[in-house]
Design a protein around this motif. Structure first.
Motif, mmCIF file in Angstrom:
data_model
loop_
_atom_site.group_PDB
_atom_site.id
_atom_site.type_symbol
_atom_site.label_atom_id
_atom_site.label_comp_id
_atom_site.label_asym_id
_atom_site.label_seq_id
_atom_site.Cartn_x
_atom_site.Cartn_y
_atom_site.Cartn_z
ATOM 1 N N ALA A 629 -20.735 -46.110 14.602
ATOM 2 C CA ALA A 629 -22.175 -46.409 14.609
ATOM 3 C C ALA A 629 -22.522 -46.816 16.037
ATOM 4 C CB ALA A 629 -22.530 -47.528 13.634
ATOM 5 N N ARG A 630 -23.791 -46.658 16.387
ATOM 6 C CA ARG A 630 -24.307 -47.199 17.648
ATOM 7 C C ARG A 630 -25.692 -47.763 17.374
ATOM 8 N NH1 ARG A 630 -22.893 -41.908 20.034
ATOM 9 N NH2 ARG A 630 -20.762 -42.059 20.839
ATOM 10 N N PHE A 631 -26.049 -48.780 18.143
ATOM 11 C CA PHE A 631 -27.368 -49.379 17.930
ATOM 12 C C PHE A 631 -27.793 -50.138 19.166
ATOM 13 C CE2 PHE A 631 -24.173 -52.412 16.690
ATOM 14 C CZ PHE A 631 -24.603 -53.600 17.251
ATOM 15 N N VAL A 632 -29.099 -50.305 19.293
ATOM 16 C CA VAL A 632 -29.705 -51.251 20.232
ATOM 17 C C VAL A 632 -30.772 -51.997 19.450
ATOM 18 C CG1 VAL A 632 -30.973 -51.584 22.370
ATOM 19 C CG2 VAL A 632 -29.335 -49.698 22.200
ATOM 20 N N TRP A 633 -30.586 -53.292 19.240
ATOM 21 C CA TRP A 633 -31.581 -54.124 18.554
ATOM 22 C C TRP A 633 -32.557 -54.670 19.596
ATOM 23 C CZ3 TRP A 633 -30.708 -52.055 14.394
ATOM 24 C CH2 TRP A 633 -29.594 -52.218 13.581
ATOM 25 N N ASP A 634 -33.834 -54.420 19.380
ATOM 26 C CA ASP A 634 -34.900 -54.887 20.271
ATOM 27 C C ASP A 634 -35.559 -56.099 19.623
ATOM 28 O OD1 ASP A 634 -37.218 -55.248 21.816
ATOM 29 O OD2 ASP A 634 -37.402 -53.100 22.214
ATOM 30 N N LEU A 635 -35.485 -57.246 20.281
ATOM 31 C CA LEU A 635 -36.059 -58.470 19.716
ATOM 32 C C LEU A 635 -37.553 -58.560 19.951
ATOM 33 C CD1 LEU A 635 -34.455 -60.650 18.130
ATOM 34 C CD2 LEU A 635 -33.007 -59.161 19.494
ATOM 35 N N ALA A 636 -38.121 -57.693 20.781
ATOM 36 C CA ALA A 636 -39.573 -57.707 20.981
ATOM 37 C C ALA A 636 -40.282 -57.045 19.808
ATOM 38 C CB ALA A 636 -39.935 -57.004 22.289
ATOM 39 N N ARG A 637 -39.841 -55.856 19.455
ATOM 40 C CA ARG A 637 -40.401 -55.108 18.328
ATOM 41 C C ARG A 637 -39.242 -54.420 17.627
ATOM 42 N NH1 ARG A 637 -45.337 -52.518 17.799
ATOM 43 N NH2 ARG A 637 -44.207 -50.530 17.811
ATOM 44 N N ARG A 638 -38.955 -54.875 16.418
ATOM 45 C CA ARG A 638 -37.788 -54.322 15.733
ATOM 46 C C ARG A 638 -37.891 -52.810 15.552
ATOM 47 N NH1 ARG A 638 -36.249 -56.308 9.798
ATOM 48 N NH2 ARG A 638 -37.930 -54.863 9.266
ATOM 49 N N GLU A 639 -39.112 -52.309 15.329
ATOM 50 C CA GLU A 639 -39.267 -50.871 15.109
ATOM 51 C C GLU A 639 -38.924 -50.056 16.350
ATOM 52 O OE1 GLU A 639 -43.548 -52.588 15.201
ATOM 53 O OE2 GLU A 639 -41.505 -53.262 14.690
ATOM 54 N N ASP A 640 -38.840 -50.693 17.529
ATOM 55 C CA ASP A 640 -38.428 -49.993 18.743
ATOM 56 C C ASP A 640 -36.911 -50.025 18.942
ATOM 57 O OD1 ASP A 640 -41.025 -49.331 19.372
ATOM 58 O OD2 ASP A 640 -41.345 -51.105 20.616
ATOM 59 N N SER A 641 -36.200 -50.592 17.985
ATOM 60 C CA SER A 641 -34.739 -50.543 18.022
ATOM 61 C C SER A 641 -34.275 -49.108 17.776
ATOM 62 C CB SER A 641 -34.156 -51.475 16.952
ATOM 63 O OG SER A 641 -34.541 -52.817 17.176
ATOM 64 N N HIS A 642 -33.013 -48.844 18.114
ATOM 65 C CA HIS A 642 -32.453 -47.505 17.970
ATOM 66 C C HIS A 642 -31.080 -47.591 17.307
ATOM 67 C CE1 HIS A 642 -35.545 -46.836 20.995
ATOM 68 N NE2 HIS A 642 -35.420 -45.531 20.827
ATOM 69 N N TRP A 643 -30.716 -46.516 16.599
ATOM 70 C CA TRP A 643 -29.407 -46.475 15.954
ATOM 71 C C TRP A 643 -28.994 -45.035 15.710
ATOM 72 C CZ3 TRP A 643 -30.530 -49.104 10.511
ATOM 73 C CH2 TRP A 643 -31.550 -48.434 9.858
ATOM 74 N N VAL A 644 -27.721 -44.840 15.391
ATOM 75 C CA VAL A 644 -27.210 -43.526 15.016
ATOM 76 C C VAL A 644 -25.839 -43.726 14.375
ATOM 77 C CG1 VAL A 644 -25.915 -42.951 17.133
ATOM 78 C CG2 VAL A 644 -27.038 -41.124 15.831
ATOM 79 N N VAL A 645 -25.433 -42.797 13.516
ATOM 80 C CA VAL A 645 -24.092 -42.760 12.934
ATOM 81 C C VAL A 645 -23.532 -41.353 13.154
ATOM 82 C CG1 VAL A 645 -24.456 -44.594 11.246
ATOM 83 C CG2 VAL A 645 -25.037 -42.218 10.648
ATOM 84 N N PRO A 646 -22.215 -41.172 13.033
ATOM 85 C CA PRO A 646 -21.654 -39.847 13.318
ATOM 86 C C PRO A 646 -22.065 -38.768 12.322
ATOM 87 C CG PRO A 646 -19.941 -41.533 13.350
ATOM 88 C CD PRO A 646 -21.168 -42.168 12.798
ATOM 89 N N PHE A 647 -22.387 -39.148 11.110
ATOM 90 C CA PHE A 647 -22.705 -38.153 10.095
ATOM 91 C C PHE A 647 -24.163 -38.309 9.672
ATOM 92 C CE2 PHE A 647 -18.127 -38.992 9.896
ATOM 93 C CZ PHE A 647 -17.701 -37.758 10.352
ATOM 94 N N GLY A 648 -24.434 -38.928 8.554
ATOM 95 C CA GLY A 648 -25.806 -39.080 8.124
ATOM 96 C C GLY A 648 -25.911 -40.038 6.965
ATOM 97 N N ALA A 649 -27.088 -40.048 6.336
ATOM 98 C CA ALA A 649 -27.373 -41.026 5.290
ATOM 99 C C ALA A 649 -26.792 -40.638 3.944
ATOM 100 C CB ALA A 649 -28.890 -41.213 5.162
ATOM 101 N N ALA A 650 -26.502 -39.357 3.737
ATOM 102 C CA ALA A 650 -26.059 -38.890 2.424
ATOM 103 C C ALA A 650 -24.547 -38.753 2.389
ATOM 104 C CB ALA A 650 -26.715 -37.551 2.089
ATOM 105 N N GLY A 651 -23.960 -39.102 1.249
ATOM 106 C CA GLY A 651 -22.535 -38.902 1.060
ATOM 107 C C GLY A 651 -22.186 -37.544 0.491
ATOM 108 N N ARG A 652 -23.169 -36.816 0.008
ATOM 109 C CA ARG A 652 -22.954 -35.486 -0.565
ATOM 110 C C ARG A 652 -22.775 -34.459 0.546
ATOM 111 N NH1 ARG A 652 -28.162 -34.569 -3.836
ATOM 112 N NH2 ARG A 652 -27.525 -32.437 -3.359
ATOM 113 N N THR A 653 -21.713 -33.700 0.479
ATOM 114 C CA THR A 653 -21.404 -32.765 1.557
ATOM 115 C C THR A 653 -22.395 -31.618 1.648
ATOM 116 O OG1 THR A 653 -19.904 -31.580 0.072
ATOM 117 C CG2 THR A 653 -18.955 -33.289 1.489
#
Length: 684
Positions: A629-653
């Protein structure tokens, strides 16, 4: 992931953002959605935690099952549940009820159940605790004590020190905090990327959890309620790295059978050691059986009363009957760093270094967990069970530090140094500190780029030695010149990075074959699950800088090995146009390896880069350990934070959100967290 229950909103990446009327209902909804999205993953995790994976994965899974049974993971989880406070136990129970409510529907869309011929099993209230333990039982790397015990016998203490190099562990992470005076918004930024052995579906699940008591985004662990490691409540954000603390011990036991039972020799003489046999079902084969023995120190995880070696494991959750789960709901409700600090006072294992920041400018940098106080020898090797000097004497105080402008954590010998033996080499920490050292106003986007830095500091010693090799032929001389001119970045499109990696691998193989290290290649009498800590190839590869500095081999032998490596690579030309990305491919673990291979895209980085995509030089250029996982948490505006994972949100292939984030992850991009709940709020 259609027909979601009420209270579920999906963003453009399929990430679930959940809303409920109270924390208990929210926990139930989290369980339902996780089961629907990731039914097969949850089934695998449940079996792992119980030590029953061979029942559907076959004989290859037996070694883990034996260890899970012997270490008594499920029984420890039950103990921890019985000791849990009523509020947390109720919250946990609601999550489990949600999992059970969603599993049948999730399983209907997961073909893996039909492939292996199983139906989803029922979760118990203790199951998330067992899942947590199975994820983290090896985090403190107690098998390294087997390595040091054996290596000191074969090489002596000096050899162990050279090969330590703050040696290969199962997991690590980067994390960094930039305080408000160094950001463009005037509020703190907090970033990180946990490095683990990668699995598909992923270990971390992006999620939002909202109710009147709190509104949190972060990374959940499928099968565990809440957001334990990386979260942002709007008012405060936190992140962890593995502290590399030594909190587990191995004891050499003397066992004997007495009548129908087993006895163990401890500091006060022979005492009964409860023992029983458990059956291990094996798909496609007969059942096997494992004898489970527990002494006053802990469960016997190696050997037994009829074998020449018997080793027991003592680890905090079993000793305390506490897995630290009371911290999980407290973290969700945190609004300030003081709240996070109090929540983490309840943390047990794994032991973590924590960074946190809040919107009022508060910061936190501390170690969280339970580290036993005992003789320092316990940290280095297996110790005798009958000697009272090696008994636990209470718990160590945990270090903390002030944050001054920038704070970095990368598993190095830093804040947690008094608590451990081996730590990560300092290269990632130094490089991140260097990158953050420039003056200026950091933004979330700029901070995210730090994750993808590919400078390999450990390349320098090998290249310097190669540059001094005398009498090389024309091809070898040309190779050495290319290495000397190279920028030492393991970029995905770099041709010279391939040549460097090939030379390094040849050097590692030459070192392991040398008489000074050859004794380490003899198989050691320990279960297969411990072999990553005992394999001399990664030990030598990750300690290469120390080995090249001398102490184990005669200098002339080192030069001969390096010369042979350079000559071999120079005269065995790789295919034209071959790049590091062509060699350095992602190889995550899958319960069913033939299901949905990772898209064929090369990735940059290497073991000691900030972009820690860890292959094993001398063995393979493919990598299994990576930022999951990767992320940057922005304490000014949470919605301006960023994230990513190697795959995705679904477990179904077969789902479009199964690996849609992979191309972004591979090239170092992140996606904006945003605020999906804003769509359902009335405009003001």
């Amino acid at each position: 992931m259609r027909d979601d229950p009420d209270g579920v909103l999906r963003d453009d990446w399929g990430v679930p953002h959940l809303v409920a009327r109270d924390p208990d209902d929210l926990a139930h909804l989290q369980g339902v959605v996780t089961a629907r999205d990731r039914a097969w993953q949850l089934e695998v995790e449940r079996h792992r935690a119980q030590g029953t994976t061979a029942a559907f994965l076959g004989p290859a899974a037996l070694d883990w099952d034996r260890f899970a049974r012997r270490a008594r993971l499920a029984d420890t989880a039950k103990r921890c549940l019985r000791a849990l406070d009523p509020g947390t136990a109720r919250w946990l129970g609601r999550y489990v009820a949600g999992v059970n409510a969603g599993l049948a529907e999730g399983a209907r869309t997961a073909p893996e159940f039909d492939i292996v011929g199983v139906r989803p099993g029922r979760w118990r209230t203790w199951t998330p605790l067992a899942v947590w333990l199975s994820h983290h039982i090896l985090f403190a790397a107690f098998p390294a004590k087997l390595w040091r015990t054996e290596a000191s016998r074969l090489l002596g203490a000096a050899g162990v020190e050279v090969l330590a190099a703050d040696a290969p562990g199962t997991a690590g992470s980067n994390g960094w905090l930039v305080t408000s005076e160094h950001t463009a918004t005037g509020s703190a930024l907090l970033a990180g990327d946990p490095h683990r052995y990668a699995e598909d579906p992923g270990m971390y699940q992006q999620i939002g959890l909202a109710c009147p008591d709190y509104d949190v985004v972060g990374f959940a662990v499928p099968g565990v309620p809440g957001i334990p490691h990386f979260g942002h409540t709007g008012g405060v954000a936190w992140a962890i790295t593995n502290a590399m603390a030594d909190c587990q011990d191995l004891y050499a036991e003397r066992l004997r059978r007495r009548g129908s039972g087993v006895e163990a020799l401890g500091p006060r003489g022979w005492r009964p050691a409860p023992a029983h046999r458990e059956a291990l079902r094996v798909a496609g084969g007969p059942d096997e059986f494992v004898e489970v023995v527990e002494t006053a120190r802990g469960p016997v995880v190696v050997g037994g009363p009829d074998e020449p070696v018997a080793l027991s494991l003592r680890y905090p959750p079993r000793a305390l009957a506490d897995a630290g789960f009371a911290a999980l709901p407290a973290l969700l409700a945190a609004r300030t760093v003081a709240d996070v600090d109090r929540a983490l006072d309840r943390w047990v294992e794994p032991v973590n270094v924590v960074l946190a920041a809040d919107i009022a400018g508060g910061t936190l940098h501390r170690v969280a967990g339970a580290v036993p106080d005992r003789d320092e020898t316990n940290g280095w090797r297996v110790v005798p069970a009958d000697d009272p000097r090696y008994a636990w004497q209470g718990w160590r105080p945990l270090p903390r530090s002030e944050v001054g402008g920038v704070a970095v954590m990368a598993n190095e010998r830093g804040l947690a140094a008094p608590l451990g033996v081996e730590f990560a080499a300092p290269h990632r920490h130094r490089r991140i500190t260097e990158l953050l050292g420039r003056a200026g106003d950091w933004t979330a986007e700029e901070l995210g780029a730090v994750h993808h830095d590919t400078l390999l500091a450990t390349a320098a010693p090998l290249i310097a030695l190669a540059a001094d090799l005398p009498g090389l032929g024309a091809e070898a001389t040309s190779l050495v010149r290319r290495l000397a001119a190279w920028d030492r970045r393991m970029e995905v499109d770099s041709r010279v990075a391939v040549e460097f990696a090939d030379v390094r691998s040849e050097v590692v193989r030459g070192l392991v074959a040398h008489p000074a290290l050859r004794a380490l290649a003899v198989p050691l009498p320990y279960p297969e699950v411990f072999q990553p800590w005992l394999d001399p190839v990664p030990r030598t590869a990750y300690a290469l800088t120390s080995v090249l500095a001398g102490g184990l081999l005669d200098g002339r032998d080192l030069i001969a090995i390096l010369r042979a490596a350079v000559d071999s690579v120079a005269t065995t030309a790789a295919p034209p146009g071959l790049t590091w990305g062509d060699r350095h491919r992602f190889a995550p673990w899958r319960a069913l390896p033939d299901r949905c291979a990772t898209p064929p895209q090369g990735v940059g980085g290497d073991h000691d880069c900030v972009l820690a995509t860890s292959s094993v030089p001398g063995s393979t250029h493919a990598f299994t350990r990576a930022p999951v996982a990767r992320f940057v948490w922005d304490l000014a505006r949470r919605e301006d934070s960023h994230w990513v994972v190697p795959f995705g949100a679904a477990g179904r292939t077969d789902h479009p959100h199964h690996h849609d984030q992979f191309p972004l992850w591979a090239r170092g991009d992140l996606v904006r967290v945003g605020d999906p709940l804003a769509r359902s709020r009335p405009s003001e």
